[in-house]
Design a protein around this motif. Structure first.
Motif, short mmCIF file in Angstrom:
data_model
loop_
_atom_site.label_atom_id
_atom_site.label_comp_id
_atom_site.label_asym_id
_atom_site.label_seq_id
_atom_site.Cartn_x
_atom_site.Cartn_y
_atom_site.Cartn_z
N ALA A 166 0.82 -1.21 0.00
CA ALA A 166 0.00 0.00 0.00
C ALA A 166 0.86 1.27 0.00
O ALA A 166 0.50 2.27 -0.63
N LEU A 167 1.99 1.23 0.69
CA LEU A 167 2.88 2.39 0.72
C LEU A 167 3.41 2.70 -0.67
O LEU A 167 3.45 3.86 -1.11
N GLU A 168 3.81 1.66 -1.36
CA GLU A 168 4.35 1.83 -2.70
C GLU A 168 3.27 2.28 -3.69
O GLU A 168 3.51 3.15 -4.53
N ILE A 173 0.70 6.48 -7.12
CA ILE A 173 -0.47 7.32 -7.45
C ILE A 173 -0.11 8.80 -7.36
O ILE A 173 -0.57 9.62 -8.16
N ASP A 174 0.76 9.14 -6.39
CA ASP A 174 1.19 10.54 -6.23
C ASP A 174 2.21 10.97 -7.27
O ASP A 174 2.65 12.13 -7.28
N GLY A 175 2.60 10.05 -8.14
CA GLY A 175 3.51 10.40 -9.23
C GLY A 175 4.97 10.12 -8.97
O GLY A 175 5.84 10.51 -9.76
N ALA A 176 5.30 9.45 -7.88
CA ALA A 176 6.70 9.14 -7.59
C ALA A 176 7.19 8.01 -8.51
O ALA A 176 6.45 7.07 -8.79
N ARG A 180 12.51 7.32 -6.60
CA ARG A 180 12.01 8.13 -5.49
C ARG A 180 11.39 7.22 -4.42
O ARG A 180 11.58 7.46 -3.21
N ILE A 181 10.67 6.20 -4.84
CA ILE A 181 10.06 5.28 -3.88
C ILE A 181 11.15 4.55 -3.09
O ILE A 181 11.06 4.42 -1.86
#
Length: 274
Positions: A166-168, A173-176, A180-181
């Protein structure tokens, strides 16, 4: 009941103290032997403490430029080796844990298979490779060949597989992007497992002897184990200085464990849950 509990605690304390004393005895003997005269180190009958305490062995070994240089090479190389090991193995572990690409399964099997090949079995072929690459008698030959480790990749990958998807997904979804992840989510959460892998890499470099002996002939690049071995061969009678040098060589590693002991314990707990 209270008496029984007290008896149990006392017994466990005595056992723990005895085990600790047995484990530390060789180290304590090496440290104390550094304060002895050269003829007293292996004297008979055995004496644990010196007849007369003397600092000469420690001051002499610290005054040896070759010893200080070998300590510097070993410490600097161990830190660099640990950092590169974390960088290479964590990125590879993330790729195998989270990314999808062609032949991923086959590549992972190939990586894992290298865990079952004894290091001694590939020493000669590894030497031929670095020789043809012109890496002999360079600092790079001490650091680069062992950076990638299937065992470390496996350990970090197992940790990453337990990080919630879920974190990934929220970051995507936020565009990372993936980089960056990895840098913003996975790396900050990896500190406990990084301590275990980093210290393992540090110790592997610090204690290495066969590989440096095969690839390094320049005294300016001798690691501490090479220095102590040559010291033992060339100055066999100076056992007090040898013990002092061995004690000083163990000091950085001891301090490392004292500083990171809390994180080592938490990392071991994490490894036990995988």
């Amino acid at each position: 009941m209270k008496g029984q509990s007290l008896l149990q605690r006392t017994t466990l304390t005595i056992i723990a103290g005895a085990v600790t004393l047995i484990a530390l005895f060789p180290l304590l003997w090496v440290i104390i032997a550094g304060f002895k005269e050269k003829t007293e180190v292996l004297s008979t009958p055995f004496r644990f403490f010196p007849k007369q305490w003397m600092l000469t062995n420690y001051t002499d070994i610290l005054g040896d430029l070759a010893f200080l240089k070998s300590m510097g090479v070993t410490f600097g190389g161990a830190i660099l080796f640990a950092v590169l090991s974390l960088l290479v193995n964590s990125t590879a572990a993330y790729s195998f844990a989270r990314l999808e690409f062609r032949f991923k399964g086959l590549l992972w099997i190939y990586v894992i298979m290298t865990m079952f090949i004894p290091g001694m079995a590939i020493l000669l072929t590894s030497f031929i490779v670095v020789d043809r690459m012109g890496m002999l008698d360079t600092f790079a030959v001490l650091v680069l060949p062992g950076v990638a480790s299937a065992g470390h990749m496996f350990f970090i990958r197992q940790f990453y597989l337990n990080i919630p998807l879920a974190l990934e997904e929220a970051a995507l979804i936020d565009g990372a992007d993936r980089l960056r992840i990895f840098s913003s989510i996975f790396l900050p959460m990896s500190f406990p497992v990084f301590v275990i892998v980093g210290i393992g890499s540090y110790l592997a470099f610090w204690n290495s002897f066969i590989w440096p002996t095969m690839t390094i002939t320049n005294p300016d690049l001798f690691q501490i184990m090479q220095y102590l071995y040559n010291f033992r061969s060339e100055r066999a009678t100076e056992l007090g200085m040898l013990m002092a040098g061995s004690a000083l060589a163990a000091f950085p590693t001891i301090m490392l464990f004292l500083i990171f002991q809390k994180y080592i314990i938490s990392g071991i707990k994490i490894s036990g849950l995988k």
